[in-house]
Design a protein around this motif. Sequence first.
Motif, PDB file in Angstrom:
ATOM      1  N   ASP A   1      29.035  58.390  38.144  1.00  0.00           N
ATOM      2  CA  ASP A   1      30.025  59.244  38.344  1.00  0.00           C
ATOM      3  C   ASP A   1      30.790  59.346  36.971  1.00  0.00           C
ATOM      4  N   PRO A   2      31.348  60.210  36.534  1.00  0.00           N
ATOM      5  CA  PRO A   2      32.267  60.009  35.056  1.00  0.00           C
ATOM      6  C   PRO A   2      33.614  60.075  35.440  1.00  0.00           C
ATOM      7  N   ARG A   3      34.223  59.985  36.723  1.00  0.00           N
ATOM      8  CA  ARG A   3      35.410  59.724  37.135  1.00  0.00           C
ATOM      9  C   ARG A   3      35.888  58.302  37.592  1.00  0.00           C
ATOM     10  N   ALA A   4      36.029  57.435  36.606  1.00  0.00           N
ATOM     11  CA  ALA A   4      36.170  55.968  37.106  1.00  0.00           C
ATOM     12  C   ALA A   4      37.062  55.801  37.985  1.00  0.00           C
ATOM     13  N   GLN A   5      38.087  56.500  38.338  1.00  0.00           N
ATOM     14  CA  GLN A   5      38.936  56.195  39.433  1.00  0.00           C
ATOM     15  C   GLN A   5      38.502  56.717  40.730  1.00  0.00           C
ATOM     16  N   GLU A   6      37.192  57.356  40.913  1.00  0.00           N
ATOM     17  CA  GLU A   6      36.829  57.711  42.347  1.00  0.00           C
ATOM     18  C   GLU A   6      35.831  56.865  42.909  1.00  0.00           C
ATOM     19  N   PHE A   7      35.543  55.759  42.187  1.00  0.00           N
ATOM     20  CA  PHE A   7      34.790  54.554  42.902  1.00  0.00           C
ATOM     21  C   PHE A   7      35.530  53.697  43.804  1.00  0.00           C
ATOM     22  N   GLY A   8      36.771  53.451  43.596  1.00  0.00           N
ATOM     23  CA  GLY A   8      37.650  52.624  44.472  1.00  0.00           C
ATOM     24  C   GLY A   8      37.061  51.269  43.988  1.00  0.00           C
ATOM     25  N   GLN A   9      36.932  50.310  45.083  1.00  0.00           N
ATOM     26  CA  GLN A   9      36.403  49.139  44.922  1.00  0.00           C
ATOM     27  C   GLN A   9      34.824  48.958  45.266  1.00  0.00           C
ATOM     28  N   PRO A  10      34.018  49.193  44.482  1.00  0.00           N
ATOM     29  CA  PRO A  10      32.564  49.178  44.554  1.00  0.00           C
ATOM     30  C   PRO A  10      32.148  47.947  45.391  1.00  0.00           C
ATOM     31  N   PRO A  11      31.281  48.260  46.385  1.00  0.00           N
ATOM     32  CA  PRO A  11      30.550  46.998  46.933  1.00  0.00           C
ATOM     33  C   PRO A  11      29.576  46.123  45.839  1.00  0.00           C
ATOM     34  N   ALA A  12      29.710  44.692  46.421  1.00  0.00           N
ATOM     35  CA  ALA A  12      29.041  43.916  45.459  1.00  0.00           C
ATOM     36  C   ALA A  12      27.521  44.304  45.275  1.00  0.00           C
ATOM     37  N   GLY A  13      27.036  44.129  44.311  1.00  0.00           N
ATOM     38  CA  GLY A  13      25.526  44.202  43.800  1.00  0.00           C
ATOM     39  C   GLY A  13      25.382  45.667  43.465  1.00  0.00           C
ATOM     40  N   VAL A  14      26.288  46.454  43.582  1.00  0.00           N
ATOM     41  CA  VAL A  14      25.903  48.056  43.095  1.00  0.00           C
ATOM     42  C   VAL A  14      26.361  48.083  41.635  1.00  0.00           C
ATOM     43  N   ASP A  15      25.232  48.815  40.741  1.00  0.00           N
ATOM     44  CA  ASP A  15      25.308  49.068  39.569  1.00  0.00           C
ATOM     45  C   ASP A  15      26.089  50.442  39.339  1.00  0.00           C
TER      46      ASP A  15
END
Length: 278
Positions: A147-161
């Motif tokens: 996604d181009p919107r960095a703020q939308e990811f929140g706290q990504p789970p461990a291990g996700v690229d």
Amino acid sequence: MDITACLAQWRANPSPMVVARVTEAKGSTPREAGVFMLVGEHALAGTVGGGALEYACVERARAMLGSNTSSARMRFVLGGGNTSQCCGGIAHVSLQKLTLKLAVTLERDMARARALRPVLCLFGAGHVGRALAHVLALLPLNLIWVDPRAQEFGQPPAGVDVRVTSDWSAVMESLPAGSGVLVLTPDHVLDALITEAALCNDNLVYVGLIGSATKRRRFEHAFRATGVAEERIQALVCPIGGRGIKDKRPEVIAALVAAEVVERLLHPSGGGGESGGC
């Protein structure tokens, strides 16, 4: 605790720990040969199947922690044998005290196994995308989240690229054969572009698109107009997670789609056999 994290913690602060590994499994058993768990005085990571079998393994492993015994073997007859489980199979479990050499071997083997996992690319970090990422991160997949919107990811789970980019086509081109794609962007035009590119890639084994039956019909019409092969159009999964359950809560959608991903990407030929332990 996650096995990888447990091993990293052990490397930083070694303490007595035992590796319990299923070395042989015949008939109906809780887990397959090769799986293992780590057992410490107060720590547990992984599983060899749960129930009485696992309880016995943990009990024996903890008895080894303060002893001079470095290894042991256990045999479980799961049906009228030495456990209260009635699965019907036979499981052999080896117990071995964790050493640096063994830890290195386990980490190497797990890295190799992770590299062989199917790739799933999730386009979109909206409310459903976030719920999906957290559920899919628990599956044996290599998950790419775009996604181009960095703020939308929140706290990504461990291990996700995580890929903060609008260059979705470059990401699509980098996917290896046998990968899957999930499209959940906030823009229907972008949904159409990504989905069309995915359908035109014969190496992808699963293409899922969020939406309604109406959205599917409109997209199908557009895809036919641009020359997308009919068999690829019919292979499109839209709506995703369509199991006759009308529930639009993100976490429920995520659970339904995760089940679909297991069926379509992890076990595309049906898998066969039994699941769910014993």
